[in-house]
Design a protein around this motif. Sequence first.
Motif, PDB file in Angstrom:
ATOM      1  N   ASN A 261      -1.155  -5.874   1.311  1.00 47.63           N
ATOM      2  CA  ASN A 261      -0.521  -4.555   1.304  1.00 47.63           C
ATOM      3  C   ASN A 261       0.339  -4.413   0.059  1.00 47.63           C
ATOM      4  OD1 ASN A 261       2.282  -5.594   2.046  1.00 47.63           O
ATOM      5  ND2 ASN A 261       1.119  -6.255   3.855  1.00 47.63           N
ATOM      6  N   SER A 262       0.766  -3.210  -0.205  1.00 50.21           N
ATOM      7  CA  SER A 262       1.520  -2.926  -1.431  1.00 50.21           C
ATOM      8  C   SER A 262       2.856  -3.645  -1.464  1.00 50.21           C
ATOM      9  CB  SER A 262       1.736  -1.414  -1.563  1.00 50.21           C
ATOM     10  OG  SER A 262       2.465  -0.901  -0.452  1.00 50.21           O
ATOM     11  N   CYS A 263       3.467  -3.856  -0.306  1.00 56.56           N
ATOM     12  CA  CYS A 263       4.761  -4.541  -0.277  1.00 56.56           C
ATOM     13  C   CYS A 263       4.629  -5.995  -0.711  1.00 56.56           C
ATOM     14  CB  CYS A 263       5.357  -4.461   1.125  1.00 56.56           C
ATOM     15  SG  CYS A 263       6.155  -2.875   1.514  1.00 56.56           S
ATOM     16  N   THR A 264       3.625  -6.691  -0.187  1.00 62.06           N
ATOM     17  CA  THR A 264       3.422  -8.086  -0.576  1.00 62.06           C
ATOM     18  C   THR A 264       3.070  -8.193  -2.048  1.00 62.06           C
ATOM     19  OG1 THR A 264       2.636  -8.603   1.656  1.00 62.06           O
ATOM     20  CG2 THR A 264       2.128 -10.186  -0.077  1.00 62.06           C
ATOM     21  N   LYS A 265       2.234  -7.298  -2.522  1.00 61.70           N
ATOM     22  CA  LYS A 265       1.851  -7.308  -3.935  1.00 61.70           C
ATOM     23  C   LYS A 265       3.065  -7.094  -4.828  1.00 61.70           C
ATOM     24  CE  LYS A 265      -1.632  -5.351  -7.047  1.00 61.70           C
ATOM     25  NZ  LYS A 265      -2.775  -4.402  -7.147  1.00 61.70           N
ATOM     26  N   SER A 266       3.917  -6.149  -4.447  1.00 61.82           N
ATOM     27  CA  SER A 266       5.145  -5.882  -5.207  1.00 61.82           C
ATOM     28  C   SER A 266       6.102  -7.065  -5.144  1.00 61.82           C
ATOM     29  CB  SER A 266       5.816  -4.616  -4.662  1.00 61.82           C
ATOM     30  OG  SER A 266       7.046  -4.373  -5.303  1.00 61.82           O
ATOM     31  N   LEU A 267       6.183  -7.702  -3.977  1.00 65.06           N
ATOM     32  CA  LEU A 267       7.070  -8.846  -3.811  1.00 65.06           C
ATOM     33  C   LEU A 267       6.641 -10.004  -4.705  1.00 65.06           C
ATOM     34  CD1 LEU A 267       9.458 -10.029  -2.181  1.00 65.06           C
ATOM     35  CD2 LEU A 267       7.779 -10.834  -0.498  1.00 65.06           C
ATOM     36  N   MET A 268       5.346 -10.280  -4.753  1.00 61.85           N
ATOM     37  CA  MET A 268       4.857 -11.373  -5.589  1.00 61.85           C
ATOM     38  C   MET A 268       5.050 -11.062  -7.076  1.00 61.85           C
ATOM     39  SD  MET A 268       3.957 -13.917  -3.741  1.00 61.85           S
ATOM     40  CE  MET A 268       2.769 -14.946  -4.612  1.00 61.85           C
TER      41      MET A 268
END
Length: 370
Positions: free
Chosen positions: A287-294
């Motif tokens: 999801n976009s949140c995990t991608k942004s977090l990484m």
Amino acid sequence: MTNDTPTHANLSAFPTHSVQSKQKYTLALRWTIILVPITLIAIGVFTRFFIHPTAFDTFSPNSIHEWKTWTKSLTDWSLHERHKPTESSLWPAIVPDTNALPVIKRSTPSATPAPTVPINPTLPTPFPQPYDTTLSPNFSTTSCYNFFLNMTQTDALRSCRPFSLLLSRSQAFIQDQNNITATNIDIWGTCNTDLSSSQCDLNMAWFTSTLRSSCATDLSNQNAMALGALIGLQAFDLMRQAACSVDPVANAYCYVEAVASSDASSYYFYQLPLGQALPQITSGACNSCTKSLMAMYSAALSSANATSLTGLQATYGDAATKLNDVCGSPYAQTSTVASSSAPPNIDLTSVGGTWAVLLAVGVLSTSMSS
């Protein structure tokens, strides 16, 4: 009539210094022609030796000095594999333990979507704090135990509501995750403190420095409490940013979404800076949140503060690989960050050339002044 013309030349009347100087110059030039090439060859040989990987290995504390192997290696100028750092060379050593992951307390799997970011909610009193259970005296030194007693009671820590320590060391914070609304308010409270984020950064830096001195023996003994606190304090700013990240589509905290989800995959990524290894995940993490977090983690590991993020350094690479395996390669940057303990990059060939020129000039100057 007197003849004043001299019948023979008076050799003593002519200066002989110019003749002697010319002879010295000729001799100096000859020696220079001989010594300069020899000097350059010698410098080249020694430089080539000292930049050989085997020569560096000789000074390594882990090298085995075996004459036959050593001399044979010196004749091999093929590319050598970079030595991998050993666990003993890292301080403090980070040994991720998936069994030590904080228990995930969430609403039922059929929970409603995460609530939106609240507006000036009423915070719980008291607000959840790290180390809210009885502090175990399991320390090697009294100074370290006293440090924890003082730190946990001071407003300099409590007012900053450090998410990095709440996630791993607060029973009240974990229990609040049974109620997604309470979790939403807790996260708002960690993102909106009376003290500014810059002041909290300074506070955490002071605690980090004091912990290193007060708990030096405990850190050396790999005391779990001391190591966990050090990692959490150093990751304060990064994990505050992570907790406060908002999903722009849902206008909800990404962390709250991870807690509310029936799939725990996204939740585990918030524990990476604490040195907790990523377990097996599902496509629920895509999801976009995990991608942004990484992406946030990758940027942090490329920053000037990367050397203090020991927990993330130990876990990021494996997590990025697992995420890309499940979601596809664009999800996380997998390039590694250079170790801060790497030796300075010194061009020994240039150093050797410089010394050759200086030595040659010295030889010429000495010869001419002789």
